[in-house]
Each structure stands twice: as C-alpha cells, then as structure tokens.
Enzyme design. Structure first.
Site, PDB file in Angstrom:
ATOM      1  N   ALA A   1      -4.574  -1.062  -2.914  1.00 19.71           N
ATOM      2  CA  ALA A   1      -4.386  -0.150  -1.319  1.00 19.71           C
ATOM      3  C   ALA A   1      -5.259  -0.253  -0.580  1.00 19.71           C
ATOM      4  O   ALA A   1      -6.194   0.399  -0.677  1.00 19.71           O
ATOM      5  CB  ALA A   1      -3.212   1.220  -1.958  1.00 19.71           C
ATOM      6  N   LYS A   2      -4.216  -0.431   0.927  1.00 20.85           N
ATOM      7  CA  LYS A   2      -5.735  -0.297   1.997  1.00 20.85           C
ATOM      8  C   LYS A   2      -5.361   1.220   2.514  1.00 20.85           C
ATOM      9  O   LYS A   2      -4.661   1.721   3.423  1.00 20.85           O
ATOM     10  CB  LYS A   2      -5.378  -1.181   3.003  1.00 20.85           C
ATOM     11  CG  LYS A   2      -6.420  -1.022   3.922  1.00 20.85           C
ATOM     12  CD  LYS A   2      -6.385  -2.184   5.059  1.00 20.85           C
ATOM     13  CE  LYS A   2      -7.141  -2.289   6.114  1.00 20.85           C
ATOM     14  NZ  LYS A   2      -8.962  -1.878   5.787  1.00 20.85           N
ATOM     15  N   GLY A   3      -5.463   2.530   1.769  1.00 17.02           N
ATOM     16  CA  GLY A   3      -5.453   3.611   1.789  1.00 17.02           C
ATOM     17  C   GLY A   3      -6.473   4.431   3.248  1.00 17.02           C
ATOM     18  O   GLY A   3      -7.771   4.077   2.760  1.00 17.02           O
TER      19      GLY A   3
ATOM     20  N   SER B   1       1.065  -1.128   0.643  1.00 12.15           N
ATOM     21  CA  SER B   1      -0.034  -0.056   0.075  1.00 12.15           C
ATOM     22  C   SER B   1       1.209   0.935  -0.032  1.00 12.15           C
ATOM     23  O   SER B   1       0.697   2.854  -1.162  1.00 12.15           O
ATOM     24  CB  SER B   1      -1.177   0.016   1.473  1.00 12.15           C
ATOM     25  OG  SER B   1      -1.648  -1.034   1.133  1.00 12.15           O
TER      26      SER B   1
ATOM     27  N   TYR C   1     -11.194   5.617   2.666  1.00  8.40           N
ATOM     28  CA  TYR C   1     -12.518   4.320   3.292  1.00  8.40           C
ATOM     29  C   TYR C   1     -13.661   5.691   3.348  1.00  8.40           C
ATOM     30  O   TYR C   1     -14.397   4.986   3.836  1.00  8.40           O
ATOM     31  CB  TYR C   1     -12.140   4.643   3.950  1.00  8.40           C
ATOM     32  CG  TYR C   1     -11.479   2.697   4.396  1.00  8.40           C
ATOM     33  CD1 TYR C   1     -11.819   1.472   4.995  1.00  8.40           C
ATOM     34  CD2 TYR C   1     -10.134   2.748   3.945  1.00  8.40           C
ATOM     35  CE1 TYR C   1     -11.587   0.540   4.740  1.00  8.40           C
ATOM     36  CE2 TYR C   1      -9.329   1.511   3.562  1.00  8.40           C
ATOM     37  CZ  TYR C   1     -10.595   0.005   3.693  1.00  8.40           C
ATOM     38  OH  TYR C   1      -9.895  -0.957   3.790  1.00  8.40           O
TER      39      TYR C   1
END
Ligand code: PMP
Length: 306
Positions: free
Chosen positions: A158-160, A64, A164
């Site tokens: 990506a876990k950005g 990420s 969210y």
C-alpha cells in the site's frame, strides 16, 4: 522542495481554485495518517502532454485503498479522466501529479470505516527529485538506521500516507549525515528500497531488485525498468539482496516516478564500480527518458495522452 502554484485542483468531482483547495483541521486523515496516494508524471510528447502509465497508477491507488478498506467514491475510469482534466485545465505539458484519497471531516476515533472518503488531484511543475547532478553523476546513499516496515505492521504493497513517516525519518537522517538518499533494510536484514524509490543492483551480468516481501513498494518505474532491461537483453530478476551486495555491485541505481532513473555512486562510502554511472545504468536511464516522452515505439502504450 517548494511547490509551484498552479491554477486548479480537482476535489471530489470538481475543479476548484488552487487557493480554495482547503480542508478542516479535524479532517480524519490529518490525525491518524490513514490515506493513500500516488505520484505520477506527465511529459511533453509530440501529441501534447502524455501521462506515463496513468492507468497503472490509478490501479495501484485502488489496491492501496482496498488494503486500508477505504471505498473510493469514483470509478477507475473517472479518476483517469479526472487526472487528464486537471493537467489540461492547468495548461501543463510536463508536471508531477498527486492524487490523494483521504478521510474527511465528520468522524473522529480510530475506526475509519464510517468516515467519508475524499479525493483530490493536484498538479504542478516539478524538476528532478534528486537533482540534475544526481541524474548525471550519481548519488551517495547510506544504509539507514531506520528499518523498512514489517509487513504485519504496515503493508508494503500500500502507498499509504502515514507509512511515509518512516521514509521521512530515514531521509532526514541521510541528509543530516551528508548523503543524498537512504537505503532501508527489511526487519529480516535484506535490502528493501530507498525512501521514495526502488533499488536495482547489476552484478555478474544480472540485474536484481528486491521483492515486495522485502518491504518494497511494487514500483511502476521498477516494472518499466525491468521491461526495458529485458528488451535490451539484460537478465533481470526479483531477489533478496544483502547490504554487501550493494557494496560489491558493478552498478547500482534507484528509480521512481519523481526521481526517474538515478545512478548510485557510492553506498556507505564504498564506491559502486568506479564510482561513475555504468553502461547498463546509462542505457536504461536513456531508454526510460525516451520512453516517457513517447519516443520509443514499443513503449508508446505506456503514454496516455490527455
Ligand atoms: N518506493 C517508495 C517507498 C515510493 O514512495 C516510490 C514512489 N511512489 C517508489 C518506491 C517508486 O514507485 P513508482 O516507480 O511507482 O513511482
């Protein structure tokens, strides 16, 4: 869901008291949402706390960060150790673990490349994310009016943190409409995932889950479920799904670190199967529950003891 306070939070190389784990209001990531994070769980095993697939989570954190051009000032091994150290320092055997990589105080403006990259790791006890009843009986989900990200607007791999906002809006909409969770479609109209979980459909003796190209995060629980399903002799594959595939599924479930494996009882008020968790879902759910606690020999390498 309220946070349960614990003793220490790891910040940039040292454990600080929970109440002292603060940042300045001009912290860059607070303004433009450029940060990356992970959600990990530790479970009680017969050898104390075991962190489930810790190295895989740390690797995804680095992936990420690479996508957002954030240089993490620690090695993967250092962050693996830091997670273990934080769990140990707080005397926890079962907890949720939240590593966060963010841009600190000092620079403002949209160029992120000169900002200092900071890292924190917090841990706290956290129950079933979608509730015990959801785990048992299944949840009611709704297709969101919000779409998942277009891959050229926000990279699904990506876990950005800022990404969210999309999930939060979908979650609020679903709850306000009386459902438990939202399912988001990709801009191309394919099923992508839920707000914080991947989705699986079982139909015609095959288990199917949408690929990253449909906007889904490549979930670590999803990977575990795929391995478990194969080992149970269930055919499993990545493929695009239409919303009607959800309506016509024999079984469906969602999965993620926080939620674990949760049966879906209905989609847009259409019952999935007979509306109760099906046998394939149940078997996978039970196996996952045992695997995370180190009770299944073949999955023991997934459990990393602290
Ligand atoms: N999709 C989204 C959007 C998520 O936030 C998560 C939780 N990290 C997942 C899927 C599931 O990923 P994992 O199984 O790695 O927790």
């Amino acid at each position: 869901m309220p946070i349960t306070k614990t003793d220490y939070i790891w910040m940039d190389g040292e454990l600080v008291n929970w109440d002292d784990a603060n940042v300045h209001v001009l912290t860059h990531s607070l303004h433009y949402g450029c940060g990356v994070f992970e959600g990990i769980r530790a479970y009680a095993t017969d050898q104390g706390a075991g962190v489930f697939r810790l190295t895989d989570h740390v690797n995804r954190l680095f992936d990420s960060a690479k996508i957002f051009m954030m240089e993490i000032p620690f090695s993967r091994a250092q962050l693996v150790d830091a997670v273990k150290q934080t769990v140990k320092a707080n005397n926890l055997t079962e907890c949720y673990i939240r590593p966060l990589v963010y841009l600190g105080y000092g620079e403002m403006g949209l160029l992120t490349l000169n900002s200092e990259v900071k890292v924190s790791i917090a841990v706290w006890p956290w129950g079933a994310y979608l509730g015990e009843e959801g785990l048992e009986k299944g949840v009611r989900v709704k297709i969101s009016s919000w779409q998942r990200h277009d891959p050229n607007a926000m990279p699904p791999a990506a876990k950005g943190t800022g990404m969210y906002i999309n999930s939060s809006m979908a979650k609020a909409e679903a709850l306000k409409c009386g459902y438990d969770e939202a399912v988001l479609l990709s801009p191309q109209g394919y099923v992508s995932e839920c707000t914080g979980e991947n989705i699986f459909v079982f139909r015609n003796d095959r288990l199917v889950t949408p690929p990253v190209s449909a906007g889904a995060l490549q979930g670590i629980t999803q990977a575990s479920v795929m391995a478990i399903a194969r080992d149970l002799g269930v055919e499993v594959e990545w493929a695009n799904l239409l919303r009607s595939d959800l309506y016509l599924a024999d079984e469906a479930f969602l999965c993620g670190t926080a939620a674990e494996v949760v049966p879906i009882g209905s989609v847009d008020d259409r019952q999935v199967g007979d509306g109760t968790p099906g046998p394939v879902t149940r078997k996978i759910q039970e196996t996952y529950k045992a695997a995370v606690r180190g009770h299944v020999d073949r999955y023991r390498p997934w459990v990393e003891h602290v």
